[in-house]
Scaffold this motif. Sequence first.
Motif, PDB file in Angstrom:
ATOM      1  N   ALA A   5     -60.810  51.112 -32.591  1.00  0.00           N
ATOM      2  CA  ALA A   5     -59.771  50.375 -31.863  1.00  0.00           C
ATOM      3  C   ALA A   5     -59.319  49.266 -32.802  1.00  0.00           C
ATOM      4  O   ALA A   5     -60.007  48.268 -32.988  1.00  0.00           O
ATOM      5  CB  ALA A   5     -60.328  49.804 -30.561  1.00  0.00           C
ATOM      6  N   GLY A   6     -58.176  49.479 -33.454  1.00  0.00           N
ATOM      7  CA  GLY A   6     -57.717  48.562 -34.493  1.00  0.00           C
ATOM      8  C   GLY A   6     -57.399  47.178 -33.962  1.00  0.00           C
ATOM      9  O   GLY A   6     -57.197  46.982 -32.758  1.00  0.00           O
ATOM     10  N   THR A   7     -57.334  46.232 -34.869  1.00  0.00           N
ATOM     11  CA  THR A   7     -57.086  44.840 -34.471  1.00  0.00           C
ATOM     12  C   THR A   7     -55.809  44.678 -33.654  1.00  0.00           C
ATOM     13  O   THR A   7     -55.819  43.955 -32.637  1.00  0.00           O
ATOM     14  CB  THR A   7     -57.053  43.935 -35.716  1.00  0.00           C
ATOM     15  OG1 THR A   7     -58.223  44.166 -36.502  1.00  0.00           O
ATOM     16  CG2 THR A   7     -57.006  42.466 -35.315  1.00  0.00           C
ATOM     17  N   PRO A   8     -54.677  45.303 -34.018  1.00  0.00           N
ATOM     18  CA  PRO A   8     -53.479  45.166 -33.177  1.00  0.00           C
ATOM     19  C   PRO A   8     -53.716  45.665 -31.750  1.00  0.00           C
ATOM     20  O   PRO A   8     -53.230  45.059 -30.784  1.00  0.00           O
ATOM     21  CB  PRO A   8     -52.443  46.032 -33.900  1.00  0.00           C
ATOM     22  CG  PRO A   8     -52.901  46.075 -35.308  1.00  0.00           C
ATOM     23  CD  PRO A   8     -54.404  46.098 -35.232  1.00  0.00           C
ATOM     24  N   LEU A   9     -54.474  46.748 -31.618  1.00  0.00           N
ATOM     25  CA  LEU A   9     -54.747  47.295 -30.291  1.00  0.00           C
ATOM     26  C   LEU A   9     -55.668  46.378 -29.496  1.00  0.00           C
ATOM     27  O   LEU A   9     -55.464  46.156 -28.290  1.00  0.00           O
ATOM     28  CB  LEU A   9     -55.389  48.675 -30.439  1.00  0.00           C
ATOM     29  CG  LEU A   9     -55.443  49.553 -29.194  1.00  0.00           C
ATOM     30  CD1 LEU A   9     -54.038  49.987 -28.790  1.00  0.00           C
ATOM     31  CD2 LEU A   9     -56.317  50.774 -29.439  1.00  0.00           C
ATOM     32  N   VAL A  10     -56.681  45.834 -30.172  1.00  0.00           N
ATOM     33  CA  VAL A  10     -57.600  44.900 -29.506  1.00  0.00           C
ATOM     34  C   VAL A  10     -56.853  43.672 -29.023  1.00  0.00           C
ATOM     35  O   VAL A  10     -57.060  43.182 -27.905  1.00  0.00           O
ATOM     36  CB  VAL A  10     -58.749  44.506 -30.457  1.00  0.00           C
ATOM     37  CG1 VAL A  10     -59.582  43.388 -29.850  1.00  0.00           C
ATOM     38  CG2 VAL A  10     -59.640  45.715 -30.766  1.00  0.00           C
ATOM     39  N   LYS A  11     -55.938  43.171 -29.852  1.00  0.00           N
ATOM     40  CA  LYS A  11     -55.170  41.978 -29.452  1.00  0.00           C
ATOM     41  C   LYS A  11     -54.189  42.281 -28.332  1.00  0.00           C
ATOM     42  O   LYS A  11     -53.909  41.429 -27.482  1.00  0.00           O
ATOM     43  CB  LYS A  11     -54.435  41.407 -30.663  1.00  0.00           C
ATOM     44  CG  LYS A  11     -55.348  40.748 -31.679  1.00  0.00           C
ATOM     45  CD  LYS A  11     -54.558  40.083 -32.793  1.00  0.00           C
ATOM     46  CE  LYS A  11     -55.486  39.321 -33.728  1.00  0.00           C
ATOM     47  NZ  LYS A  11     -54.750  38.613 -34.801  1.00  0.00           N
ATOM     48  N   SER A  12     -53.651  43.491 -28.340  1.00  0.00           N
ATOM     49  CA  SER A  12     -52.655  43.854 -27.322  1.00  0.00           C
ATOM     50  C   SER A  12     -53.282  44.193 -25.979  1.00  0.00           C
ATOM     51  O   SER A  12     -52.718  43.877 -24.935  1.00  0.00           O
ATOM     52  CB  SER A  12     -51.837  45.062 -27.795  1.00  0.00           C
ATOM     53  OG  SER A  12     -51.094  44.760 -28.944  1.00  0.00           O
ATOM     54  N   HIS A  13     -54.462  44.854 -26.004  1.00  0.00           N
ATOM     55  CA  HIS A  13     -54.999  45.406 -24.758  1.00  0.00           C
ATOM     56  C   HIS A  13     -56.435  44.999 -24.442  1.00  0.00           C
ATOM     57  O   HIS A  13     -56.938  45.348 -23.377  1.00  0.00           O
ATOM     58  CB  HIS A  13     -54.882  46.933 -24.796  1.00  0.00           C
ATOM     59  CG  HIS A  13     -53.475  47.409 -24.894  1.00  0.00           C
ATOM     60  ND1 HIS A  13     -52.625  47.485 -23.808  1.00  0.00           N
ATOM     61  CD2 HIS A  13     -52.740  47.807 -25.978  1.00  0.00           C
ATOM     62  CE1 HIS A  13     -51.440  47.925 -24.206  1.00  0.00           C
ATOM     63  NE2 HIS A  13     -51.480  48.118 -25.503  1.00  0.00           N
ATOM     64  N   GLY A  14     -57.088  44.289 -25.350  1.00  0.00           N
ATOM     65  CA  GLY A  14     -58.397  43.734 -25.063  1.00  0.00           C
ATOM     66  C   GLY A  14     -59.448  44.747 -24.673  1.00  0.00           C
ATOM     67  O   GLY A  14     -59.447  45.886 -25.145  1.00  0.00           O
ATOM     68  N   ILE A  15     -60.371  44.323 -23.802  1.00  0.00           N
ATOM     69  CA  ILE A  15     -61.478  45.177 -23.388  1.00  0.00           C
ATOM     70  C   ILE A  15     -60.977  46.464 -22.757  1.00  0.00           C
ATOM     71  O   ILE A  15     -61.507  47.546 -23.011  1.00  0.00           O
ATOM     72  CB  ILE A  15     -62.403  44.415 -22.419  1.00  0.00           C
ATOM     73  CG1 ILE A  15     -63.218  43.359 -23.190  1.00  0.00           C
ATOM     74  CG2 ILE A  15     -63.344  45.369 -21.694  1.00  0.00           C
ATOM     75  CD1 ILE A  15     -64.111  42.511 -22.314  1.00  0.00           C
ATOM     76  N   ALA A  16     -59.930  46.370 -21.944  1.00  0.00           N
ATOM     77  CA  ALA A  16     -59.400  47.556 -21.270  1.00  0.00           C
ATOM     78  C   ALA A  16     -58.918  48.584 -22.293  1.00  0.00           C
ATOM     79  O   ALA A  16     -59.094  49.799 -22.103  1.00  0.00           O
ATOM     80  CB  ALA A  16     -58.264  47.167 -20.333  1.00  0.00           C
TER      81      ALA A  16
END
Length: 227
Positions: free
Chosen positions: A45-56
């Motif tokens: 789960a790349g950094t952009p995805l983690v920042k955009s969608h978090g734990i979910a």
Amino acid sequence: MPISGLVSRLKTGRHLQVALDYIDLEPAIKTAKEVSRAGATVIEAGTPLVKSHGIAGIKAIKEASGSDRIILADTKTADAGDVEAEIAKRAGASIMTVLGAMDDSTIESAVSRAHESDILVQVDMINVKDVVKRAERVAELGADIIGLHVGLDVQKARKITVADMKREIEEVASLGVMVSVAGGLNAERIKELLHLPVSIFVVGGAITKSKDPYAAALEVVNILKGY
């Protein structure tokens, strides 16, 4: 899976990690399914995805990837290592990342909490000037994986990839930690590195931006299996 099982699995053979550096979740889920089917071991789960969608978002990637895939949350932690280790654990990730350029205390707190939670810590050496010297200290702090990483901006500005770091790869691996390599990799560049002691090869755009991510991932998986 307990830490011992994760380490044992990753130390056996060579593994493909696919970096899902998406902002939107829908294409990330679609690609996660395709590259998992192709045999990628680690789904990031790349950094952009983690920042955009978090734990979910991380949970969604985990569900799409299947129970036999290892999920890495590319948190690129810069502070409060213990807190972000807890976030990664709650999301169902098996590996979190911490920036090697940060203070020792951040890495120590991440390692401590992560290991209590049965997850691994990868220290990302992006933008570290003396990679080998810093890796020596990072290994002492208990990092499970050291990631040699040439970032996108550096790739563009200096026209280099992680394939230009062969000496550093060998020296870091000699410390007894697992080595992950990332930055401009594709099937051909991976072939240049197969003789080196690398456990995890991270591929992003060469797979995620291809017309057929399944086929692109399968090509790399077959190269790694065939070595």
